[in-house]
Design an enzyme around this catalytic site. Structure first.
Site, short mmCIF file in Angstrom:
data_model
loop_
_atom_site.label_atom_id
_atom_site.label_comp_id
_atom_site.label_asym_id
_atom_site.label_seq_id
_atom_site.Cartn_x
_atom_site.Cartn_y
_atom_site.Cartn_z
N GLY A 1 0.62 -1.48 0.17
CA GLY A 1 0.03 -0.27 -0.35
C GLY A 1 0.68 1.08 0.36
O GLY A 1 1.56 1.72 -1.19
N ILE A 2 0.57 1.80 0.48
CA ILE A 2 1.48 3.28 1.20
C ILE A 2 2.45 3.32 1.06
O ILE A 2 3.73 4.42 0.60
CB ILE A 2 0.19 4.47 1.52
N ASP B 1 7.98 -5.93 15.77
CA ASP B 1 6.29 -5.13 16.08
C ASP B 1 7.07 -3.93 16.05
O ASP B 1 7.55 -3.84 17.59
CB ASP B 1 6.10 -6.32 17.31
N TYR C 1 -10.40 5.02 15.79
CA TYR C 1 -9.64 5.58 14.83
C TYR C 1 -9.40 6.93 14.64
O TYR C 1 -7.91 7.36 14.10
CB TYR C 1 -9.85 4.67 13.32
N LYS D 1 -5.71 9.38 15.34
CA LYS D 1 -5.16 10.07 14.04
C LYS D 1 -5.21 11.22 14.32
O LYS D 1 -4.57 12.40 14.24
CB LYS D 1 -6.12 9.86 12.89
#
Length: 263
Positions: A19-20, A68, A165, A169
């Site tokens: 992905g990104i 991790d 979330y 964020k």
């Protein structure tokens, strides 16, 4: 062609196997940077490394480290290994974003803690460990060093995402601003990128659009000014700019890259 002056610079990217994160690894490698790709899955990282080498990226300029990235010991070991093989850190990118919590307010203690650990604490732990190493260098040797957090527009505006979330964020965005004030005197920049809806293979939006293509196409046309999904390359280009000397007077910024969705 604009020279972003990243050739030979060491860039550490968390969450770089897909992905990104992988898109950013590609972009920095193409600029001639030395890139450390980290994440939890060794097999996925190996596949990402092989893909970059197949594109012509020298193997000597790549390092993959599985672990991790919310664990301080793993982070410290990964950063030390990166500097030992690739050289002093120039840019460190905390690309972490996930949520296991359901929508709504009925979220267990365990899911709340897990989402904040993954999205906020892990990002801060990486920044903290990187800064410890960068500030030890003489001022001339850390010139241009910077951190980039990958946030989300869910942390900028309430969009109906999981509360965990959105909260984590938003905290990442404020952490960006707070850290930029702390380390600016050391010549270190700290910024964040807040992506909108980015479509890529294996991502949430690919799954959504396959299940209900017409519904989501209408939603995108209604909610996003540019009337389309974003591309991984568009986030990677933003990261290249922020990591480069072209952004030398930018710190504490949360760069929204969302095609005009946030009002």
């Amino acid at each position: 062609m604009m020279d972003l002056e990243l050739k030979g610079k060491t860039v550490f990217i968390a969450g770089a196997s897909r992905g990104i994160g992988f898109g950013m690894a590609q972009a920095f490698a193409r600029e001639g940077a030395r890139v450390a790709l980290t994440g939890r899955g060794e097999a996925a990282l190996d596949k990402a490394r092989e893909a970059l080498i197949a594109e012509g990226v020298p193997a000597s300029g790549l390092l993959t480290i599985a672990g991790d990235m919310t664990n301080t010991a793993d982070l410290a070991a990964a950063l030390d290994a990166t500097e030992a093989k690739l050289g002093a850190l120039h840019a460190v990118i905390a690309n972490v974003g996930m949520s296991k919590a359901p929508l709504g307010f009925d979220v267990s203690d365990e899911l709340w803690d897990a989402d904040l650990l993954q999205n906020l604490s892990g990002s801060f732990f990486l920044a903290r460990e990187a800064l410890k190493r960068i500030v030890k260098r003489p001022a001339a040797e850390r010139e241009g060093a910077n951190l980039i957090f990958i946030s989300s527009i869910a942390g900028v505006e309430a969009l109906g995402t999981a509360v965990t979330y959105a909260a984590s964020k938003a905290a990442v965005n404020q952490t960006t601003r707070a850290l930029s004030k702390l380390v600016g005197k050391e010549g270190i920049r700290v910024n964040a990128i807040a992506p909108g809806n980015i479509l890529f293979e294996g991502g949430v939006w690919e799954k959504n659009t396959k299940e209900r293509p017409d519904d989501w196409a209408r939603w995108i046309r209604r909610e996003v000014a540019l009337r389309r999904f974003g591309k991984v390359e568009e986030i990677a280009d933003a990261a290249l700019f922020l990591a480069s000397p072209r952004a030398s007077f930018i710190t504490g910024a949360v760069l929204v890259v969302d095609g005009g969705q946030v009002k």
